[in-house]
Write a protein that holds these residues in place. Structure first.
Motif, PDB file in Angstrom:
ATOM      1  N   GLU A  99       0.703  -1.304   0.159  1.00  0.00           N
ATOM      2  CA  GLU A  99      -0.659  -0.193   0.214  1.00  0.00           C
ATOM      3  C   GLU A  99       0.861   1.504   0.399  1.00  0.00           C
ATOM      4  OE1 GLU A  99      -4.231  -0.908   0.092  1.00  0.00           O
ATOM      5  OE2 GLU A  99      -2.686  -1.290  -1.268  1.00  0.00           O
ATOM      6  N   ASP A 100       1.683   1.419  -1.144  1.00  0.00           N
ATOM      7  CA  ASP A 100       2.312   2.847  -1.297  1.00  0.00           C
ATOM      8  C   ASP A 100       1.527   3.466  -2.544  1.00  0.00           C
ATOM      9  OD1 ASP A 100       4.451   4.743  -2.787  1.00  0.00           O
ATOM     10  OD2 ASP A 100       5.471   4.242  -0.835  1.00  0.00           O
ATOM     11  N   ASP A 106       3.067   4.678  -9.811  1.00  0.00           N
ATOM     12  CA  ASP A 106       4.563   3.702 -10.847  1.00  0.00           C
ATOM     13  C   ASP A 106       3.810   3.079 -11.554  1.00  0.00           C
ATOM     14  OD1 ASP A 106       6.109   5.981 -10.067  1.00  0.00           O
ATOM     15  OD2 ASP A 106       7.563   4.884  -8.835  1.00  0.00           O
ATOM     16  N   ILE A 107       3.529   2.145 -11.265  1.00  0.00           N
ATOM     17  CA  ILE A 107       2.644   0.810 -11.820  1.00  0.00           C
ATOM     18  C   ILE A 107       1.611   1.276 -13.047  1.00  0.00           C
ATOM     19  CG2 ILE A 107       1.603  -1.682 -11.212  1.00  0.00           C
ATOM     20  CD1 ILE A 107       2.608  -1.729  -8.807  1.00  0.00           C
ATOM     21  N   PHE A 108       0.721   1.597 -12.710  1.00  0.00           N
ATOM     22  CA  PHE A 108      -0.765   1.896 -13.296  1.00  0.00           C
ATOM     23  C   PHE A 108      -0.197   2.677 -14.515  1.00  0.00           C
ATOM     24  CE2 PHE A 108      -2.844   0.144 -10.120  1.00  0.00           C
ATOM     25  CZ  PHE A 108      -4.506  -0.363 -10.831  1.00  0.00           C
ATOM     26  N   THR A 109       0.818   3.884 -14.605  1.00  0.00           N
ATOM     27  CA  THR A 109       1.426   4.379 -15.000  1.00  0.00           C
ATOM     28  C   THR A 109       2.314   3.532 -16.787  1.00  0.00           C
ATOM     29  OG1 THR A 109       1.442   6.450 -14.133  1.00  0.00           O
ATOM     30  CG2 THR A 109       2.476   7.060 -15.968  1.00  0.00           C
ATOM     31  N   LYS A 110       2.848   3.102 -16.235  1.00  0.00           N
ATOM     32  CA  LYS A 110       4.226   1.201 -16.916  1.00  0.00           C
ATOM     33  C   LYS A 110       2.238   0.355 -17.800  1.00  0.00           C
ATOM     34  CE  LYS A 110       7.624   1.341 -14.688  1.00  0.00           C
ATOM     35  NZ  LYS A 110       8.869   0.676 -13.221  1.00  0.00           N
ATOM     36  N   SER A 126      -6.796  -2.389  -0.313  1.00  0.00           N
ATOM     37  CA  SER A 126      -7.689  -2.298   1.141  1.00  0.00           C
ATOM     38  C   SER A 126      -7.637  -0.662   1.569  1.00  0.00           C
ATOM     39  CB  SER A 126      -7.136  -3.218   2.449  1.00  0.00           C
ATOM     40  OG  SER A 126      -6.497  -2.685   2.066  1.00  0.00           O
ATOM     41  N   SER A 127      -6.975  -0.186   1.276  1.00  0.00           N
ATOM     42  CA  SER A 127      -6.470   1.258   2.222  1.00  0.00           C
ATOM     43  C   SER A 127      -6.462   2.646   1.175  1.00  0.00           C
ATOM     44  CB  SER A 127      -5.946   1.575   2.469  1.00  0.00           C
ATOM     45  OG  SER A 127      -4.352   1.106   2.411  1.00  0.00           O
ATOM     46  N   ILE A 128      -6.405   2.474   0.094  1.00  0.00           N
ATOM     47  CA  ILE A 128      -5.977   3.995  -1.010  1.00  0.00           C
ATOM     48  C   ILE A 128      -7.647   3.544  -1.841  1.00  0.00           C
ATOM     49  CG2 ILE A 128      -4.591   4.558  -2.666  1.00  0.00           C
ATOM     50  CD1 ILE A 128      -2.245   3.476  -1.691  1.00  0.00           C
ATOM     51  N   ILE A 133      -5.387   6.479  -6.985  1.00  0.00           N
ATOM     52  CA  ILE A 133      -5.029   6.134  -8.223  1.00  0.00           C
ATOM     53  C   ILE A 133      -4.968   6.045 -10.074  1.00  0.00           C
ATOM     54  CG2 ILE A 133      -4.030   3.249  -8.617  1.00  0.00           C
ATOM     55  CD1 ILE A 133      -5.305   2.414  -6.195  1.00  0.00           C
ATOM     56  N   ALA A 134      -6.418   6.415 -10.068  1.00  0.00           N
ATOM     57  CA  ALA A 134      -6.452   6.248 -11.425  1.00  0.00           C
ATOM     58  C   ALA A 134      -6.223   8.345 -11.664  1.00  0.00           C
ATOM     59  CB  ALA A 134      -8.084   6.371 -11.566  1.00  0.00           C
ATOM     60  N   SER A 135      -6.654   8.878 -10.660  1.00  0.00           N
ATOM     61  CA  SER A 135      -5.665  10.225 -11.378  1.00  0.00           C
ATOM     62  C   SER A 135      -4.222  10.450 -12.074  1.00  0.00           C
ATOM     63  CB  SER A 135      -5.600  11.225  -9.905  1.00  0.00           C
ATOM     64  OG  SER A 135      -4.335  11.001  -9.730  1.00  0.00           O
TER      65      SER A 135
END
Length: 182
Positions: A99-100, A106-110, A126-128, A133-135
């Protein structure tokens, strides 16, 4: 005894992160008849995860919960990969890393630069907030949460978490995917 679900066109899912949650997601996915790419940033992590999951499946055979044939089919559906580029043809990606927010960004951009625009991207967070994330994504309508509960193979429950930008098509596809896995 239960077997592995058959599919006309086998759905391909990539699981990013081969820790306890990732391994559980892989297991329920292959038991649901999905082809699964396993990726972990640690060298050898994906192969080690396949070995661990295979042992769990073999234990289910010993307990007479699945057939030997179902076990072998499930094992054959796991594909450890060492580079994210190897998941380019995935229909779904489920990220299951720690959860970072920056790591997830980084992962979603890649991922957006690797998979097709029709590929649905989900986080097991479970916490973000999913919107956070989608931003950073170009196509936030295909981003959602697919939150499993631990231990995944025993907890026949998964929740789909949407953000304001998540499309109904994405939501419906993840609900269908979750049903196939549980």
């Amino acid at each position: 005894m239960t077997g592995i679900k058959q599919a006309e066109k086998r759905t391909k899912i990539a699981v990013i992160g081969a820790g306890a949650m990732g391994q559980g997601i892989v297991q329920v996915s292959v038991q649901g008849g999905l082809q699964v790419y396993i990726f972990d940033r640690e060298e050898g992590g994906a192969k080690a995860a396949k070995t661990t999951i295979a042992k769990r499946l073999e234990r289910l055979v010993e307990k007479e919960r699945i057939s030997q044939e179902a076990c072998q089919q499930a094992i054959s559906l796991m594909r450890p990969v060492s580079k994210l580029e190897e998941i380019a043809d995935a229909d779904f990606v489920v990220e299951a890393v720690f959860e970072d927010l920056q790591v997830k960004h980084d992962i979603f951009t890649k991922l957006e630069n690797i998979v097709s625009e029709s590929c649905i991207l989900a986080s097991n967070t479970s916490s973000i907030p999913i919107a956070s994330i989608a931003s950073v994504c170009r196509h936030p309508s295909r981003i959602a949460g697919l939150h499993f509960f631990n231990p995944v193979p025993l907890m026949k429950l998964v929740e789909v978490i949407v953000a304001a930008a998540t499309s109904q098509k994405t939501t419906d596809a993840l609900v269908a995917l979750g049903k196939q896995m549980t």
